[in-house]
Design an enzyme around this catalytic site. Structure first.
Site, mmCIF file in Angstrom:
data_model
loop_
_atom_site.group_PDB
_atom_site.id
_atom_site.type_symbol
_atom_site.label_atom_id
_atom_site.label_comp_id
_atom_site.label_asym_id
_atom_site.label_seq_id
_atom_site.Cartn_x
_atom_site.Cartn_y
_atom_site.Cartn_z
ATOM 1 C CB SER A 90 -0.942 0.005 1.207
ATOM 2 O OG SER A 90 -0.215 -0.301 2.358
ATOM 3 C CB THR A 192 -2.223 5.802 3.767
ATOM 4 O OG1 THR A 192 -2.998 5.595 2.598
ATOM 5 C CG2 THR A 192 -1.512 7.135 3.721
ATOM 6 C CB THR A 210 -0.743 6.273 0.127
ATOM 7 O OG1 THR A 210 -1.579 5.127 0.032
ATOM 8 C CG2 THR A 210 -1.282 7.350 -0.775
ATOM 9 N NE ARG A 220 -8.606 7.244 -4.867
ATOM 10 C CZ ARG A 220 -8.024 7.062 -3.689
ATOM 11 N NH1 ARG A 220 -6.718 6.910 -3.621
ATOM 12 N NH2 ARG A 220 -8.731 7.047 -2.592
ATOM 13 C CB THR A 243 -4.460 5.482 7.318
ATOM 14 O OG1 THR A 243 -4.254 4.345 6.484
ATOM 15 C CG2 THR A 243 -5.125 5.028 8.600
ATOM 16 N N GLY A 244 -6.815 5.186 5.239
ATOM 17 C CA GLY A 244 -8.131 4.635 4.908
ATOM 18 C C GLY A 244 -8.671 5.231 3.628
#
Ligand code: GLY
Length: 332
Positions: A90, A192, A210, A220, A243-244
């Site tokens: 990631s 991330t 990330t 994106r 993060t996420g």
């Protein structure tokens, strides 16, 4: 040293001291000891905190801080460790590609002066965090994207590297069989990397790096390289990083929100919880995605909170490099 800095940072009026010629030295001394008593046990600096279980990264950042270097140096070097870890899928090399099979990286860095640099949609370069720092320090811009970012990196001496590892290529080929697009919650207990550090002078910096959402649409860009979303630092107040699922962090400008809430008097923990609350409020479908925040204030107090179980943080403070599970919302 710590005490002197804390006193400089604290608002003396909070402790009922009238600052002026009528204040006696003994009263100040008494209040200093009161301040020390109310300092939470986990407060202080230097310290490093990062999203997820990244002990090697925090250890490297801590090592840099112990050399007396700045929080900015610490977060850059700390983030570089994960970027170079080909097994992490990631961040950096080994990151899962977009739906066309290209590994595209986002990163940003922010210093104690509030300067910021970022790269978005960067390909073929192992250390986007260092390119982001170069953008901040060596250009008049703050964000470079795509080909331009890559050209800049190469002109600064960064080497071109194939970032798609065999393992990530295999995972992508497997994904292509169904091409089902769905954010993965707590991907391999890692995602991330956001890192915040306070150096021995009490100055705060942060970095965020990330490869973004796995199998995303080409082009994106997530929250991580966007100031105020994936990262925000105000050296007078504190810092926060995320993060996420980036789309949800972007829509609530999460890291800026957390720093502003701390400015208004919330603890880092309360601020992280409120920022997660804002996401939950506007998303009845929050069960399908994860967001986690970490924050630190000027005293070295920390907070961390996520939507779901499974978010961990790593904190290096007082010679201890610890993985800590985050508290979370996830009300059934
Ligand atoms: N938080 C990383 C991303 O959504 O790209």
């Amino acid at each position: 040293m710590k005490r002197r800095k804390f006193i400089q940072n604290a608002s003396l009026s909070t402790f009922g001291i009238a600052v002026g010629s009528s204040v006696f030295a003994s009263e100040i001394k008494k209040s200093i000891s009161e301040v020390n008593e109310i300092l939470p046990k986990n407060a202080g600096y230097p310290m490093v905190i990062a999203t997820w279980n990244v002990n090697d990264s925090t250890a490297e950042a801590w090592r840099v801080l112990q050399e007396g270097k700045s929080a900015l140096d610490a977060v850059e070097k700390g983030c570089m460790i994960e970027e170079a870890n080909a097994e992490g899928q990631s961040v950096g090399i080994g990151g899962l590609p977009d739906r066309d099979g290209n590994v595209t990286l986002d990163a940003c860095i922010m210093n104690k002066e509030g300067d910021y640099g970022a790269v978005v949609y960067l390909q073929n370069i192992m250390h986007p965090i260092s390119v982001a720092r170069k953008v901040m320090e060596d250009t008049t811009h703050v964000i470079l994207a795509g080909k331009g970012a890559e050209q800049f990196a190469i002109s600064e001496g960064f080497e071109k590297t194939n970032l798609l590892t065999e393992a990530s290529k295999k995972a992508w080929e497997e994904w292509k069989k169904t091409s089902k697009y769905k954010p993965i919650i707590n991907i391999e207990n890692h995602d991330t990397i956001g890192m915040l550090a306070i150096d021995k002078n009490g100055d705060i910096s942060g970095g965020c790096t990330t490869s973004g959402l796995a199998y995303k649409m080409a082009g994106r860009v997530g929250d991580s390289p966007i100031i105020g979303s994936g990262l925000f630092i105000d050296n007078q107040v504190g810092g926060a990083t995320a993060t996420g699922l980036g789309e949800e962090v972007l829509k609530t400008v999460g890291s800026f929100l957390i720093v502003e809430l701390m400015r208004q008097g919330k603890t880092p923990q309360e601020a992280c919880e409120e920022a997660i609350g804002r996401i939950i409020k506007k998303n009845p479908d929050f069960k399908d995605f994860q967001v986690g925040y970490i924050a630190v204030n000027k005293k070295g107090e920390t907070g961390y909170y996520s939507i779901h179980d499974g978010f961990w943080i790593t904190k290096y403070q007082n010679e201890k490099n610890e993985n800590i599970p985050s508290s979370f919302y996830d009300k059934k």
